[in-house]
Design a protein around this motif. Structure first.
Motif, PDB file in Angstrom:
ATOM      1  N   ASP A  86     -13.355  47.745 -32.953  1.00  0.00           N
ATOM      2  CA  ASP A  86     -12.749  49.047 -33.280  1.00  0.00           C
ATOM      3  C   ASP A  86     -11.321  48.867 -33.800  1.00  0.00           C
ATOM      4  O   ASP A  86     -10.892  49.553 -34.731  1.00  0.00           O
ATOM      5  CB  ASP A  86     -12.726  49.957 -32.043  1.00  0.00           C
ATOM      6  CG  ASP A  86     -14.106  50.498 -31.692  1.00  0.00           C
ATOM      7  OD1 ASP A  86     -15.026  50.367 -32.527  1.00  0.00           O
ATOM      8  OD2 ASP A  86     -14.258  51.040 -30.577  1.00  0.00           O
ATOM      9  N   GLN A  90      -9.774  49.863 -37.467  1.00  0.00           N
ATOM     10  CA  GLN A  90      -8.570  50.676 -37.630  1.00  0.00           C
ATOM     11  C   GLN A  90      -7.603  50.020 -38.625  1.00  0.00           C
ATOM     12  O   GLN A  90      -7.051  50.677 -39.505  1.00  0.00           O
ATOM     13  CB  GLN A  90      -7.894  50.827 -36.262  1.00  0.00           C
ATOM     14  CG  GLN A  90      -6.854  51.935 -36.195  1.00  0.00           C
ATOM     15  CD  GLN A  90      -6.319  52.099 -34.774  1.00  0.00           C
ATOM     16  OE1 GLN A  90      -7.040  51.877 -33.796  1.00  0.00           O
ATOM     17  NE2 GLN A  90      -5.061  52.474 -34.642  1.00  0.00           N
ATOM     18  N   GLN A  93      -9.088  50.216 -42.161  1.00  0.00           N
ATOM     19  CA  GLN A  93      -8.938  51.565 -42.747  1.00  0.00           C
ATOM     20  C   GLN A  93      -7.541  51.763 -43.331  1.00  0.00           C
ATOM     21  O   GLN A  93      -7.347  52.523 -44.273  1.00  0.00           O
ATOM     22  CB  GLN A  93      -9.222  52.634 -41.681  1.00  0.00           C
ATOM     23  CG  GLN A  93     -10.710  52.825 -41.405  1.00  0.00           C
ATOM     24  CD  GLN A  93     -10.968  53.585 -40.111  1.00  0.00           C
ATOM     25  OE1 GLN A  93     -10.044  54.107 -39.485  1.00  0.00           O
ATOM     26  NE2 GLN A  93     -12.235  53.638 -39.698  1.00  0.00           N
ATOM     27  N   PHE A 207      -0.876  49.798 -34.533  1.00  0.00           N
ATOM     28  CA  PHE A 207      -1.753  50.660 -33.725  1.00  0.00           C
ATOM     29  C   PHE A 207      -1.006  51.902 -33.220  1.00  0.00           C
ATOM     30  O   PHE A 207      -1.555  52.677 -32.432  1.00  0.00           O
ATOM     31  CB  PHE A 207      -2.327  49.882 -32.544  1.00  0.00           C
ATOM     32  CG  PHE A 207      -3.268  48.775 -32.938  1.00  0.00           C
ATOM     33  CD1 PHE A 207      -4.277  48.991 -33.861  1.00  0.00           C
ATOM     34  CD2 PHE A 207      -3.143  47.496 -32.389  1.00  0.00           C
ATOM     35  CE1 PHE A 207      -5.139  47.970 -34.228  1.00  0.00           C
ATOM     36  CE2 PHE A 207      -4.001  46.472 -32.743  1.00  0.00           C
ATOM     37  CZ  PHE A 207      -5.007  46.710 -33.671  1.00  0.00           C
TER      38      PHE A 207
END
Length: 292
Positions: A86, A90, A93, A207
């Motif tokens: 995941d 991220q 993307q 993040f």
């Protein structure tokens, strides 16, 4: 620091704990408990070829024998693949990742650090590592013990690997994802891990998460200057000698430990260590030769 402090000890199960590991375990534990905080244990079993059968269980048994009891469930990185995937999604993307099929030999031929040869090649995942683009290098950080630590600028600017060619997740990615997941507020670990701190801080930013603070403890070294490690065949801790092991660790960490401490029980020793713990008294060296 408030009682929202969360620290951790994160060994890899590549063998039994040795005295160098004990320094990191005791230092991280005492710093957490002196701050009325929580102390967690994470098994960093990301690299199956380096693992030793039974080492994870042995590590936990050894920590308990030395009176170092964790406060929540132990997590194992081998069970966290979905979270790491995941995190990669991220970053992808954000168009911050690309595949690279360079070998170490090719990288060394170009210089000490990777020069971004594959950045615009649009390679497939076949036999390739995944790198993250470093858009804003972290050139320094503040360590609670050592103060400002400058990071080699070429290293800081390097696009680094987050998923290896062999299919394994890279340490820098996994450690950040797990520190976020566990709510770690301060990382207390050995000075051998100073260098990757900049990369980890960079990932916290990508993040959009607050990074923990850092405290890097001196390494226990052999006379030849090499760090005490499993690779250097450091002897495993003797659980039957846990009292003396703790007292030796206290002395290494500059606690005022006298021989009378041997009269205390293990829980009393750990309590004494917590009461006498002081970051201000810690040795400022990155490495200390044992026996000197």
């Amino acid at each position: 620091m408030s009682n929202s402090y969360v620290g951790r000890f994160a060994p890899s199960p590549s063998g039994p704990l040795h005295f160098g590991s004990l320094i990191a375990a005791v230092g991280s534990y005492l710093q957490a408990k002196a701050n009325q905080g929580t102390w967690l244990v994470r098994i960093e079993d990301l690299d199956p070829p380096r693992e030793v059968a039974g080492a994870a269980a042995n590590i936990l048994t050894t920590l308990e024998a030395f009176g170092l009891h964790w406060d929540r469930e132990v997590i194992y990185q081998s069970q966290r693949s979905a979270a790491y995937q995941d995190a990669i999604a991220q970053l992808s993307q954000q168009q911050l990742t690309y595949f690279c099929n360079c070998t170490r030999k090719q990288n060394h031929a170009q210089g000490a650090f990777y020069q971004g040869q594959c950045k615009y090649k649009q390679l497939s995942a076949d036999n390739a590592a995944l790198r993250v683009t470093t858009t804003a290098p972290v050139n320094y950080f503040i360590d609670e013990l050592h103060g400002k630590i400058d990071i080699n600028k070429a290293l800081a600017a390097e696009d680094f690997i987050i998923h290896r060619k062999d299919g394994l997740f890279a340490y820098n990615l996994a450690v950040v994802v797990d520190d976020i997941y566990q709510g770690i507020t301060q990382v207390v670990r050995g000075a051998d891990l100073i260098e990757p701190t900049g990369r980890q801080l960079y990932l916290f930013t990508q993040f959009a998460q607050s990074a923990p603070s850092y405290l890097h403890l001196p390494l226990a070294s052999n006379v030849d200057g090499s760090k005490l490690s499993k690779q250097n065949h450091a002897p495993g801790l003797d659980r039957r000698q846990a009292k003396m092991g703790l007292i030796d660790a206290f002395r290494f960490l500059a606690l005022p430990a006298s021989n009378e401490l041997q009269d205390l029980s293990i829980p009393q020793l750990v309590e004494w260590g917590t009461e006498h713990w002081s970051v201000k008294n810690l040795p400022r060296q990155k490495s200390i030769v044992l026996g000197q």
